[in-house]
Design an enzyme around this catalytic site. Structure first.
Site, mmCIF file in Angstrom:
data_model
loop_
_atom_site.group_PDB
_atom_site.id
_atom_site.type_symbol
_atom_site.label_atom_id
_atom_site.label_comp_id
_atom_site.label_asym_id
_atom_site.label_seq_id
_atom_site.Cartn_x
_atom_site.Cartn_y
_atom_site.Cartn_z
ATOM 1 N N TYR A 65 0.808 -1.130 0.037
ATOM 2 C CA TYR A 65 0.155 -0.101 -0.085
ATOM 3 C C TYR A 65 0.889 1.000 0.029
ATOM 4 O O TYR A 65 1.915 1.292 0.770
ATOM 5 C CB TYR A 65 -0.953 0.066 1.287
ATOM 6 C CG TYR A 65 -1.888 1.160 1.502
ATOM 7 C CD1 TYR A 65 -1.586 2.092 2.371
ATOM 8 C CD2 TYR A 65 -2.862 1.520 0.428
ATOM 9 C CE1 TYR A 65 -2.229 3.440 2.566
ATOM 10 C CE2 TYR A 65 -3.687 2.478 0.547
ATOM 11 C CZ TYR A 65 -3.284 3.427 1.698
ATOM 12 O OH TYR A 65 -4.016 4.634 1.909
ATOM 13 N N ASP B 75 9.128 3.019 -0.711
ATOM 14 C CA ASP B 75 8.156 3.722 0.136
ATOM 15 C C ASP B 75 8.633 3.247 1.470
ATOM 16 O O ASP B 75 8.110 2.003 2.028
ATOM 17 C CB ASP B 75 6.730 3.010 -0.472
ATOM 18 C CG ASP B 75 5.821 4.018 0.506
ATOM 19 O OD1 ASP B 75 4.519 3.534 0.132
ATOM 20 O OD2 ASP B 75 6.224 4.418 1.513
ATOM 21 N N LYS C 175 4.964 9.363 8.989
ATOM 22 C CA LYS C 175 4.754 8.982 10.129
ATOM 23 C C LYS C 175 5.854 9.350 11.236
ATOM 24 O O LYS C 175 5.995 10.553 11.491
ATOM 25 C CB LYS C 175 4.824 7.395 10.125
ATOM 26 C CG LYS C 175 3.400 6.778 9.354
ATOM 27 C CD LYS C 175 3.402 5.362 9.393
ATOM 28 C CE LYS C 175 2.549 4.936 8.020
ATOM 29 N NZ LYS C 175 1.141 4.857 8.632
HETATM 30 P P1 KE4 Z 1 -0.751 8.258 4.644
HETATM 31 O O1 KE4 Z 1 -1.535 9.335 3.227
HETATM 32 O O2 KE4 Z 1 -1.851 7.454 5.344
HETATM 33 O O3 KE4 Z 1 -0.092 9.357 5.596
HETATM 34 O O4 KE4 Z 1 0.481 7.502 4.161
HETATM 35 C C1 KE4 Z 1 0.287 6.474 3.239
HETATM 36 C C2 KE4 Z 1 1.075 5.387 3.054
HETATM 37 C C3 KE4 Z 1 2.193 5.095 2.424
HETATM 38 N N1 KE4 Z 1 3.025 4.221 2.186
HETATM 39 C C4 KE4 Z 1 2.840 3.157 3.403
HETATM 40 C C5 KE4 Z 1 3.882 2.107 3.225
HETATM 41 C C6 KE4 Z 1 1.752 3.178 4.275
HETATM 42 O O5 KE4 Z 1 1.754 2.129 5.030
HETATM 43 C C7 KE4 Z 1 0.914 4.150 4.320
HETATM 44 C C8 KE4 Z 1 -0.187 4.454 5.180
HETATM 45 N N2 KE4 Z 1 -0.280 3.320 6.257
HETATM 46 C C9 KE4 Z 1 -1.494 3.098 6.533
HETATM 47 C C10 KE4 Z 1 -1.566 2.122 7.766
HETATM 48 N N3 KE4 Z 1 -0.930 0.766 7.077
HETATM 49 C C11 KE4 Z 1 -2.221 4.223 7.262
HETATM 50 C C12 KE4 Z 1 -3.444 4.217 8.390
HETATM 51 C C13 KE4 Z 1 -4.634 4.410 7.617
HETATM 52 O O6 KE4 Z 1 -4.888 4.211 6.496
HETATM 53 O O7 KE4 Z 1 -5.410 4.823 8.481
#
Ligand code: KE4
Length: 418
Positions: A142, A237, A265
């Site tokens: 993801y 990523d 994060k």
């Molecule tokens: P954000 O747009 O959620 O800040 O980041 C996206 C993203 C990009 N790359 C990786 C590897 C990620 O894990 C994420 C977002 N992670 C999720 C949890 N697996 C965020 C939690 C959520 O979607 O509420």
């Protein structure tokens, strides 16, 4: 009715699913989500006065524990000078230099407000730099919710992908090719077929959005070599792995240098801040220097940047944190294994899987019994331990998870009967 239940009922009338991000709705564990009152250290408190040991850590940012005093103090102080300017500040330069110090491949960086924005922009920079349209991502990884990255496997690997969300024009899918994580053959096939039109391969160096699935030995080295062979870029990523596996992230941990990386994060210390960057020749394609347009009102926001600076400084001055959280996570891993669960762990990032199949790829993870997972989740939550409400998420250990907290968690894990 608890206060959380009451709030959830009201929230569903005004926000889709009553939440601002889908996984928070607890759908896959078939429970009403608790509403948070506050969090401190390794604990999170709901509006009904329950205290939980927190292994979600806001999905990764909380490596120091919640409301870390030095970070909070710095944020409080900087707010007095104004919350946002939309103009350059010295703090952005300070954070950029700290990031480069920790991650040498980040020769030039751009601050943005979310991981989604970071990966979307990195992919655009890769396309702008190479003049190519197609990208390769991996099933089960993801990278945020930008259209081109919300794709799932089509009928066959070589027939491209299909949107993994409604609202994305089918046509977009032809630019996103899907390979299988840890499967070199699936990458080779796509490269042989499309190599000269592939702008980049984007990968989570440790997959953590299908549960934690580490790379097979040499997999990342293979991606590094095959992208160089075809003139494609390699994008790591590191939104989850960055500053988590090591100060230099997965690229330090595994010794592989990508062309571009994204972070989120931890780098924002829990505030809305993310980063993309890497080779100077690529990043020099980004506006206003180059023709790859990307912008953001709150990019480099002084409050978020302050939280990031303080967090990175603490990690840089206390590198023993990494050994500590690795040790604590290994104790949890042993506890899961003692009750017969398969685990995957890299440092302080781990998952327990409810399947007997050896986990190496997304297909393997799909064999997990999600009903059993939901049952386990309730066992943990009923014992005041909050783990991610999905088999396809990761468990995070922070520096605030003391020996006593870990021992209590081990005790609860060992009481679980599959
Ligand atoms: P954000 O747009 O959620 O800040 O980041 C996206 C993203 C990009 N790359 C990786 C590897 C990620 O894990 C994420 C977002 N992670 C999720 C949890 N697996 C965020 C939690 C959520 O979607 O509420």
């Amino acid at each position: 009715m608890t206060k959380s239940e009451e709030l959830f009922k009201q929230a569903q009338n005004i926000m889709p699913g009553g939440v601002n991000s889908p996984v928070r709705a607890f759908n896959s564990v078939k429970r009403t989500p608790f509403f948070v009152e506050k969090a401190k250290g390794a604990y999170i408190y709901d509006v009904d006065g329950n205290q939980y040991i927190d292994y979600v850590c806001s999905w990764g940012p909380g490596i120091l524990g919640h409301a870390y005093p030095k970070v909070v103090e710095a944020v409080k102080k900087v707010c007095d000078n104004g919350l946002t300017f939309g103009a350059p500040t010295e703090k952005e330069l300070t954070l950029a230099e700290l990031i480069k110090k920790c991650v040498p491949s980040m020769a030039m960086i751009r601050l943005v407000s979310s991981g989604t924005e970071a990966v979307m922009s990195a992919v655009r920079a890769a396309r702008g730099f190479t003049g190519r349209d197609k990208i390769i991502k991996f099933v089960g990884c993801y990278h945020g919710h930008s259209d081109g990255l919300l794709m799932k496997a089509g009928s066959g690997v070589l027939t491209g992908s299909i949107p993994d969300s409604s609202g994305i024009p089918k046509d977009y899918a032809k630019y996103t090719l899907l390979a299988e994580y840890n499967n070199e053959e699936s990458v080779k096939k796509l490269m042989e077929q499309y190599g000269n039109d592939i702008a980049c391969v984007v990968v989570e160096p440790v997959a953590a959005n299908m549960g934690v699935v580490p790379p097979k030995p040499e997999f990342l080295k293979f991606l590094r070599e095959i992208t160089q062979q075809y003139g494609s870029l390699l994008i790591f990523d590191e939104v989850i792995t960055g500053f988590r596996l090591a100060l230099g992230g997965a690229q330090e941990y595994y010794g592989i240098t990508p062309d571009l990386s994204t972070f989120g994060k931890i780098v924002g210390g829990g505030m809305p801040l993310a980063v993309y960057g890497g080779r100077k020749d690529i990043m020099s394609c980004v506006a206003p220097v180059g023709k790859v347009y990307q912008a953001g009102t709150l990019s480099g926001n002084p409050v978020a940047v302050t939280a990031g600076i303080e967090t990175l400084k603490i990690l840089m001055e206390n590198k023993e944190i990494y050994q500590q959280i690795d040790k604590q996570a290994s104790l949890l891993e042993k506890a899961y294994q003692s009750i017969g669960l398969q685990t995957k762990r890299v440092g302080s990032l781990l998952s327990a899987f409810f399947t007997d199949k050896q986990i190496m790829s997304y297909d393997d993870v799909l064999t997990c019994d999600t009903n059993k997972f939901a049952d386990y989740f309730s066992h943990m939550l009923n014992n005041k331990i909050y783990v991610a409400p999905s088999q396809f998420e990761a468990m995070f250990v922070s520096n605030a998870h003391s020996d006593e907290i870990i021992a209590r968690t081990v005790d609860v894990i060992c009481k679980y009967r599959r």
